[in-house]
Design a protein around this motif. Structure first.
Motif, PDB file in Angstrom:
ATOM      1  N   LYS A  36      -6.913   8.556  -2.322  1.00 19.82           N
ATOM      2  CA  LYS A  36      -7.646   8.297  -1.074  1.00 19.82           C
ATOM      3  C   LYS A  36      -6.693   8.021   0.094  1.00 19.82           C
ATOM      4  O   LYS A  36      -5.589   7.504  -0.094  1.00 19.82           O
ATOM      5  N   LEU A  37      -7.163   8.365   1.298  1.00 20.29           N
ATOM      6  CA  LEU A  37      -6.485   7.986   2.539  1.00 20.29           C
ATOM      7  C   LEU A  37      -7.064   6.633   2.940  1.00 20.29           C
ATOM      8  O   LEU A  37      -8.281   6.450   2.896  1.00 20.29           O
ATOM      9  N   PHE A  38      -6.195   5.700   3.324  1.00 12.01           N
ATOM     10  CA  PHE A  38      -6.642   4.315   3.410  1.00 12.01           C
ATOM     11  C   PHE A  38      -5.839   3.526   4.444  1.00 12.01           C
ATOM     12  O   PHE A  38      -4.622   3.680   4.542  1.00 12.01           O
ATOM     13  N   GLU A  39      -6.536   2.711   5.215  1.00 14.21           N
ATOM     14  CA  GLU A  39      -5.841   1.796   6.138  1.00 14.21           C
ATOM     15  C   GLU A  39      -5.874   0.405   5.528  1.00 14.21           C
ATOM     16  O   GLU A  39      -6.940  -0.192   5.397  1.00 14.21           O
ATOM     17  N   CYS A  40      -4.727  -0.107   5.136  1.00 14.52           N
ATOM     18  CA  CYS A  40      -4.722  -1.375   4.402  1.00 14.52           C
ATOM     19  C   CYS A  40      -4.549  -2.562   5.342  1.00 14.52           C
ATOM     20  O   CYS A  40      -3.978  -2.454   6.422  1.00 14.52           O
ATOM     21  N   THR A  41      -5.064  -3.683   4.903  1.00 15.56           N
ATOM     22  CA  THR A  41      -4.934  -4.919   5.683  1.00 15.56           C
ATOM     23  C   THR A  41      -3.564  -5.549   5.409  1.00 15.56           C
ATOM     24  O   THR A  41      -2.899  -5.230   4.417  1.00 15.56           O
ATOM     25  N   LYS A  42      -3.210  -6.472   6.290  1.00 16.95           N
ATOM     26  CA  LYS A  42      -1.979  -7.241   6.143  1.00 16.95           C
ATOM     27  C   LYS A  42      -2.018  -8.016   4.814  1.00 16.95           C
ATOM     28  O   LYS A  42      -1.021  -8.080   4.093  1.00 16.95           O
ATOM     29  N   GLU A  43      -3.197  -8.569   4.496  1.00 20.93           N
ATOM     30  CA  GLU A  43      -3.355  -9.377   3.277  1.00 20.93           C
ATOM     31  C   GLU A  43      -3.073  -8.530   2.027  1.00 20.93           C
ATOM     32  O   GLU A  43      -2.386  -8.979   1.110  1.00 20.93           O
ATOM     33  N   LEU A  44      -3.602  -7.307   2.024  1.00 27.33           N
ATOM     34  CA  LEU A  44      -3.391  -6.425   0.864  1.00 27.33           C
ATOM     35  C   LEU A  44      -1.915  -6.041   0.744  1.00 27.33           C
ATOM     36  O   LEU A  44      -1.340  -6.064  -0.352  1.00 27.33           O
ATOM     37  N   ALA A  45      -1.301  -5.707   1.873  1.00 26.89           N
ATOM     38  CA  ALA A  45       0.122  -5.340   1.866  1.00 26.89           C
ATOM     39  C   ALA A  45       0.966  -6.516   1.354  1.00 26.89           C
ATOM     40  O   ALA A  45       1.887  -6.337   0.550  1.00 26.89           O
ATOM     41  N   GLU A  46       0.621  -7.734   1.784  1.00 33.02           N
ATOM     42  CA  GLU A  46       1.369  -8.929   1.357  1.00 33.02           C
ATOM     43  C   GLU A  46       1.189  -9.195  -0.132  1.00 33.02           C
ATOM     44  O   GLU A  46       2.131  -9.576  -0.818  1.00 33.02           O
ATOM     45  N   GLU A  47      -0.021  -8.975  -0.619  1.00 33.03           N
ATOM     46  CA  GLU A  47      -0.288  -9.165  -2.048  1.00 33.03           C
ATOM     47  C   GLU A  47       0.487  -8.118  -2.871  1.00 33.03           C
ATOM     48  O   GLU A  47       1.096  -8.438  -3.889  1.00 33.03           O
ATOM     49  N   HIS A  48       0.477  -6.899  -2.393  1.00 32.58           N
ATOM     50  CA  HIS A  48       1.166  -5.806  -3.090  1.00 32.58           C
ATOM     51  C   HIS A  48       2.662  -6.088  -3.231  1.00 32.58           C
ATOM     52  O   HIS A  48       3.244  -5.878  -4.293  1.00 32.58           O
ATOM     53  N   LYS A  50       4.180  -9.063  -2.960  1.00 30.67           N
ATOM     54  CA  LYS A  50       4.355 -10.529  -3.007  1.00 30.67           C
ATOM     55  C   LYS A  50       5.690 -10.964  -3.621  1.00 30.67           C
ATOM     56  O   LYS A  50       6.227 -12.000  -3.226  1.00 30.67           O
ATOM     57  N   ASP A  51       6.245 -10.165  -4.523  1.00 30.10           N
ATOM     58  CA  ASP A  51       7.532 -10.528  -5.131  1.00 30.10           C
ATOM     59  C   ASP A  51       8.683 -10.490  -4.123  1.00 30.10           C
ATOM     60  O   ASP A  51       9.764 -11.031  -4.386  1.00 30.10           O
ATOM     61  N   LEU A  52       8.467  -9.841  -2.984  1.00 30.64           N
ATOM     62  CA  LEU A  52       9.537  -9.708  -1.986  1.00 30.64           C
ATOM     63  C   LEU A  52       9.355 -10.687  -0.816  1.00 30.64           C
ATOM     64  O   LEU A  52      10.088 -10.609   0.176  1.00 30.64           O
ATOM     65  N   ARG A  53       8.395 -11.621  -0.967  1.00 33.17           N
ATOM     66  CA  ARG A  53       8.027 -12.556   0.105  1.00 33.17           C
ATOM     67  C   ARG A  53       9.219 -13.269   0.752  1.00 33.17           C
ATOM     68  O   ARG A  53       9.231 -13.522   1.941  1.00 33.17           O
ATOM     69  N   GLU A  54      10.229 -13.591  -0.067  1.00 33.13           N
ATOM     70  CA  GLU A  54      11.378 -14.361   0.438  1.00 33.13           C
ATOM     71  C   GLU A  54      12.443 -13.481   1.104  1.00 33.13           C
ATOM     72  O   GLU A  54      13.392 -14.000   1.679  1.00 33.13           O
ATOM     73  N   LYS A  55      12.306 -12.181   1.008  1.00 30.85           N
ATOM     74  CA  LYS A  55      13.333 -11.288   1.560  1.00 30.85           C
ATOM     75  C   LYS A  55      13.300 -11.299   3.081  1.00 30.85           C
ATOM     76  O   LYS A  55      12.227 -11.385   3.684  1.00 30.85           O
ATOM     77  N   PRO A  56      14.476 -11.192   3.699  1.00 30.97           N
ATOM     78  CA  PRO A  56      14.527 -11.207   5.166  1.00 30.97           C
ATOM     79  C   PRO A  56      13.753 -10.062   5.826  1.00 30.97           C
ATOM     80  O   PRO A  56      13.264 -10.195   6.934  1.00 30.97           O
ATOM     81  N   PHE A  57      13.640  -8.945   5.112  1.00 29.39           N
ATOM     82  CA  PHE A  57      12.954  -7.782   5.690  1.00 29.39           C
ATOM     83  C   PHE A  57      11.451  -7.784   5.428  1.00 29.39           C
ATOM     84  O   PHE A  57      10.757  -6.844   5.791  1.00 29.39           O
TER      85      PHE A  57
END
Ligand code: GTP
Ligand code: MG
Length: 175
Positions: A36-48, A50-57
């Motif tokens: 599917k073509l999809f526009e994702c929310t910030k929340e979904l992107a952050e959940e996806h 989540k293991d990189l939360r602490e990275k500077p980028f």
């Protein structure tokens, strides 16, 4: 049988690479279970991611993933997770081998010294493999383990969006 979550990122969609990227997985022989073509929310992107939360980028990564529509795909096959990662190539497009999706279809931005460092041509001052100042853009995502494959497919697809079907070519693909 494994399943992997493959996502064409906003740069891949904007650059008209959707057909090209889908085609690589299709031609390889994997089974497409969802698309599917999809526009994702910030929340979904952050959940996806989540293991990189602490990275500077991380903030830059979330802005990137939510900057336009993405194409979400679920693919199935024996060894599909590891094989898809090989087809996709190294995270940094400058290090991705020719023949891989990132190696063939993506470049990098940044200053000369940043790019040279990212390519590993110069010894870094500090011990790090990060290319934090460079772009996150690398056209495609692929799950990094079978567990994450299942987790991500569940995260990005709703019930009823995946198809159970048999490829007509199945007997010629699998002995
Ligand atoms: P995905 O398939 O998208 O998960 O990429 P990956 O598994 O090859 O790499 P990883 O999961 O470590 O990072 C997720 C995404 O964050 C990457 O695809 C890049 O878009 C971005 N990224 C990772 N490392 C860096 C970095 O050092 N600098 C920048 N700018 N972006 C990065
Ligand atoms: Mg990853």
């Amino acid at each position: 049988v494994d399943q992997t979550y493959i996502m064409i990122k906003p740069d891949g969609v904007q650059r008209g690479l959707v057909g090209e990227i889908i085609s690589r997985f299709e031609k390889k022989g994997f089974l497409l279970k969802g698309l599917k073509l999809f526009e994702c929310t910030k929340e979904l992107a952050e959940e996806h991611y989540k293991d990189l939360r602490e990275k500077p980028f991380f903030p830059k990564l979330i802005d990137y993933i939510t900057s336009g529509p993405v194409v979400c795909m679920a693919w199935e096959g024996v060894g599909v997770v590891a094989s898809a990662r090989k087809l996709i190539g190294a995270t940094n497009p400058l290090q991705a081998e020719p023949g891989t999706i990132r190696g063939d279809l993506a470049i990098q931005t940044g200053s000369f010294s940043e790019v040279v460092f990212a390519l590993g041509l110069l010894k870094p001052c500090k011990e790090s493999h990060s290319y934090g100042k460079l772009s996150c853009r690398n056209v495609v995502h692929g799950s990094d383990s079978p567990e994450n494959g299942l987790r991500e497919i569940e995260l990005w697809f709703k019930e009823g969006e995946l198809c159970q079907w048999t490829q007509i070519q199945a007997p010629w693909l699998r002995e």
